[in-house]
Enzyme design. Sequence first.
Site, PDB file in Angstrom:
ATOM      1  N   ARG A   1      -3.539  28.941  52.024  1.00 12.52           N
ATOM      2  CA  ARG A   1      -2.768  27.940  51.778  1.00 12.52           C
ATOM      3  C   ARG A   1      -3.024  26.637  52.580  1.00 12.52           C
ATOM      4  NH1 ARG A   1       2.033  30.408  48.013  1.00 12.52           N
ATOM      5  NH2 ARG A   1       0.320  32.489  47.461  1.00 12.52           N
TER       6      ARG A   1
ATOM      7  N   GLU B   1      -0.636  24.918  54.153  1.00 10.87           N
ATOM      8  CA  GLU B   1       0.449  24.748  54.288  1.00 10.87           C
ATOM      9  C   GLU B   1       0.847  23.226  54.824  1.00 10.87           C
ATOM     10  OE1 GLU B   1       3.049  26.017  52.461  1.00 10.87           O
ATOM     11  OE2 GLU B   1       2.307  27.991  52.448  1.00 10.87           O
TER      12      GLU B   1
ATOM     13  N   ARG C   1       7.264  30.699  59.679  1.00 13.14           N
ATOM     14  CA  ARG C   1       6.776  31.302  58.703  1.00 13.14           C
ATOM     15  C   ARG C   1       5.369  31.689  58.007  1.00 13.14           C
ATOM     16  NH1 ARG C   1      11.990  32.355  55.319  1.00 13.14           N
ATOM     17  NH2 ARG C   1      11.872  30.820  54.130  1.00 13.14           N
ATOM     18  N   HIS C   2       5.062  30.236  57.733  1.00 15.78           N
ATOM     19  CA  HIS C   2       3.775  29.926  56.768  1.00 15.78           C
ATOM     20  C   HIS C   2       2.509  29.633  57.947  1.00 15.78           C
ATOM     21  CE1 HIS C   2       7.273  28.617  54.461  1.00 15.78           C
ATOM     22  NE2 HIS C   2       6.362  28.762  53.688  1.00 15.78           N
TER      23      HIS C   2
ATOM     24  N   GLU D   1      11.590  35.390  52.565  1.00 18.69           N
ATOM     25  CA  GLU D   1      11.277  35.784  50.830  1.00 18.69           C
ATOM     26  C   GLU D   1       9.711  36.886  51.554  1.00 18.69           C
ATOM     27  OE1 GLU D   1       9.918  32.940  48.258  1.00 18.69           O
ATOM     28  OE2 GLU D   1       8.166  34.509  47.883  1.00 18.69           O
TER      29      GLU D   1
ATOM     30  N   SER E   1       6.928  38.208  45.872  1.00 19.17           N
ATOM     31  CA  SER E   1       7.750  37.354  45.119  1.00 19.17           C
ATOM     32  C   SER E   1       6.780  37.925  43.428  1.00 19.17           C
ATOM     33  CB  SER E   1       7.548  35.673  45.383  1.00 19.17           C
ATOM     34  OG  SER E   1       7.227  34.697  43.850  1.00 19.17           O
TER      35      SER E   1
ATOM     36  N   ARG F   1       4.579  38.390  56.710  1.00 21.18           N
ATOM     37  CA  ARG F   1       5.862  38.336  57.404  1.00 21.18           C
ATOM     38  C   ARG F   1       6.628  39.233  56.880  1.00 21.18           C
ATOM     39  NH1 ARG F   1       8.112  33.461  52.239  1.00 21.18           N
ATOM     40  NH2 ARG F   1       6.609  31.679  53.969  1.00 21.18           N
TER      41      ARG F   1
HETATM   42  P1  AMO Z   1       4.101  33.098  46.274  1.00 16.61           P
HETATM   43  O1  AMO Z   1       3.174  31.981  46.271  1.00 16.61           O
HETATM   44  O2  AMO Z   1       5.082  33.711  45.759  1.00 16.61           O
HETATM   45  O3  AMO Z   1       3.465  33.912  45.199  1.00 16.61           O
HETATM   46  O4  AMO Z   1       3.063  34.282  47.678  1.00 16.61           O
HETATM   47  C1  AMO Z   1       3.830  35.659  47.433  1.00 16.61           C
HETATM   48  C2  AMO Z   1       3.904  36.195  49.312  1.00 16.61           C
HETATM   49  O5  AMO Z   1       2.621  35.810  49.966  1.00 16.61           O
HETATM   50  C3  AMO Z   1       3.379  35.259  51.386  1.00 16.61           C
HETATM   51  N1  AMO Z   1       3.180  33.539  52.042  1.00 16.61           N
HETATM   52  C4  AMO Z   1       3.146  33.771  53.356  1.00 16.61           C
HETATM   53  N2  AMO Z   1       3.038  34.337  54.005  1.00 16.61           N
HETATM   54  C5  AMO Z   1       2.694  32.986  55.306  1.00 16.61           C
HETATM   55  N3  AMO Z   1       1.954  32.444  54.974  1.00 16.61           N
HETATM   56  C6  AMO Z   1       2.232  31.539  54.044  1.00 16.61           C
HETATM   57  N4  AMO Z   1       1.744  30.421  53.814  1.00 16.61           N
HETATM   58  C7  AMO Z   1       2.472  31.773  52.735  1.00 16.61           C
HETATM   59  N5  AMO Z   1       3.028  31.991  51.551  1.00 16.61           N
HETATM   60  C8  AMO Z   1       3.230  33.003  50.657  1.00 16.61           C
HETATM   61  C9  AMO Z   1       5.167  35.690  50.926  1.00 16.61           C
HETATM   62  C10 AMO Z   1       5.233  35.564  49.894  1.00 16.61           C
HETATM   63  O6  AMO Z   1       6.888  35.769  49.304  1.00 16.61           O
HETATM   64  N6  AMO Z   1       0.386  34.373  42.596  1.00 16.61           N
HETATM   65  C11 AMO Z   1       2.065  34.606  43.106  1.00 16.61           C
HETATM   66  C12 AMO Z   1       2.167  35.881  43.420  1.00 16.61           C
HETATM   67  C13 AMO Z   1       2.381  36.841  42.141  1.00 16.61           C
HETATM   68  O7  AMO Z   1       3.129  37.055  40.736  1.00 16.61           O
HETATM   69  O8  AMO Z   1       1.886  38.130  41.547  1.00 16.61           O
HETATM   70  C14 AMO Z   1       2.195  34.060  44.688  1.00 16.61           C
HETATM   71  O9  AMO Z   1       1.497  33.360  45.613  1.00 16.61           O
HETATM   72  O10 AMO Z   1       5.404  36.795  51.347  1.00 16.61           O
END
Ligand code: AMO
Length: 442
Positions: free
Chosen positions: A216, A218, A224-225, A365, A368, A416
């Site tokens: 990502r 981000e 947390r990202h 979170e 998801s 996380r």
């Molecule tokens: P989502 O984008 O909510 O859902 O991501 C799912 C989980 O991935 C983790 N996460 C991250 N952890 C660390 N850094 C990040 N930048 C980051 N982005 C996400 C979180 C989050 O809850 N395709 C959907 C999932 C699905 O519906 O199956 C998805 O990607 O813990």
Amino acid sequence: MPSWQHVTYSDQITSESAGNPVTVGGWVQDIRNLGGIAFIQLRDRGGVVQITVLKKSDPALFKEMTSLTRESVLTVKGTVKESKEAKGGYEVLPEEFEVLNAAESPLPLGVVDKVGADLDTRLNNRFMDLRKEEVRAIFRVRAATLDGIRRYLSGEGFVEVTTPKIVAAGAEGGATLFPIKYFDKNAYLAQSPQLYKQNLMASGLDRIFEIAPAYRAEASDTVRHIAEFTSLDVELAFIESSEDVMAVAEGIVDSSLRHVTTAARSELELLGVEIEAQKPPYPRVTYKEAIDLLKSDGMEIDHGDDLGTEGEKLLGDIMLDKHSAELYFITQFPTSLKRGTFYAMRDDDDPDVTGYFDLDYRGQEIVSGGQREHRYEVLTEQMRENGMDLGSFEFYLKAFRYGMPPHGGFGFGVERYVQKMLNLPNIREAVLYPRDRVRLIP
Ligand code: AMO
């Protein structure tokens, strides 16, 4: 010992070793030279073993060993002796030693220093940082967590799969895609295996999971990202509602927490962490109820707003105070908040609401997901509504025209989860070599 193991680790030295020859190997953690006797603390994967060198038994050896630099790596041949004073209860009286690699001085990062270095310095010198047993413990807990997750899912008939990380289209919105050059085409690093795991639901491999990196871009620099995280992705077919999906998420958390408490008991002790696996089912709070709870606690937030970091944290406090719950689901997210999520199934009676859920752990979170829209007509309508070019998603859509069962799943952020489990202040502590907006090396 296997034939390829050439040293005895400190935690393999037992009362049976006393009086016997041994070869130990490790890093020089500390040298205390008292003139006639010197104590060298040699650290390995299992702990520390004391090498006790007597000047009068071998003056040359004494001189050489006491002039070693800290963190040099050696093997030492000698005899094991029980010792009340030595850490671990044993010492090795050396006969010979070999410097496998001498360490330069000064060190880029202290290994036993009491003053903690800042996270950036630690991450820049990660190999050295990992020489601290409490840092290594985090990664042993992480490994035990993944082991617990795999055991549970395999036991429930889920098949582990691997899907491409170089992809032609994203599934989680354009803003966080990393573009890459792929021969003469444009491609992206996968944000999520979303399209592939749904594709597989039409294959008969209808209970799958994947543990792999997700990318990502981000823009936000938070604790947390990260730009590269490990995503546990689960997908299952022939479900009746999001509740079935939530039950799997609950099973994973419950069984992995219980696995960690036994498999990584000593690491948890070292880190001062006590895990009390909360008994499922975890409480369910609808998004609406969550907003009301936050409002009544004085937060300025309205129905339709994202909970945000602040809202998630505050809800975590409320759930702990009122329900003694560290783990809880937030359910029935409004469609407007899952805007990018074209694949979410909406409530037939109230299309403004989805069956989508988050699983939060101590105000953050970690998971998801929910039930997906498997009806071709409805799915394509939702994609059009999101302004998507259906042509770019033909491989995905095709599977919905030739027998796609109802299905659902979730994405689960492994780092996380470990961060929250161990109360780590920053997600980067749970990643060996984190990637973020500024960090590309090491
Ligand atoms: P989502 O984008 O909510 O859902 O991501 C799912 C989980 O991935 C983790 N996460 C991250 N952890 C660390 N850094 C990040 N930048 C980051 N982005 C996400 C979180 C989050 O809850 N395709 C959907 C999932 C699905 O519906 O199956 C998805 O990607 O813990």
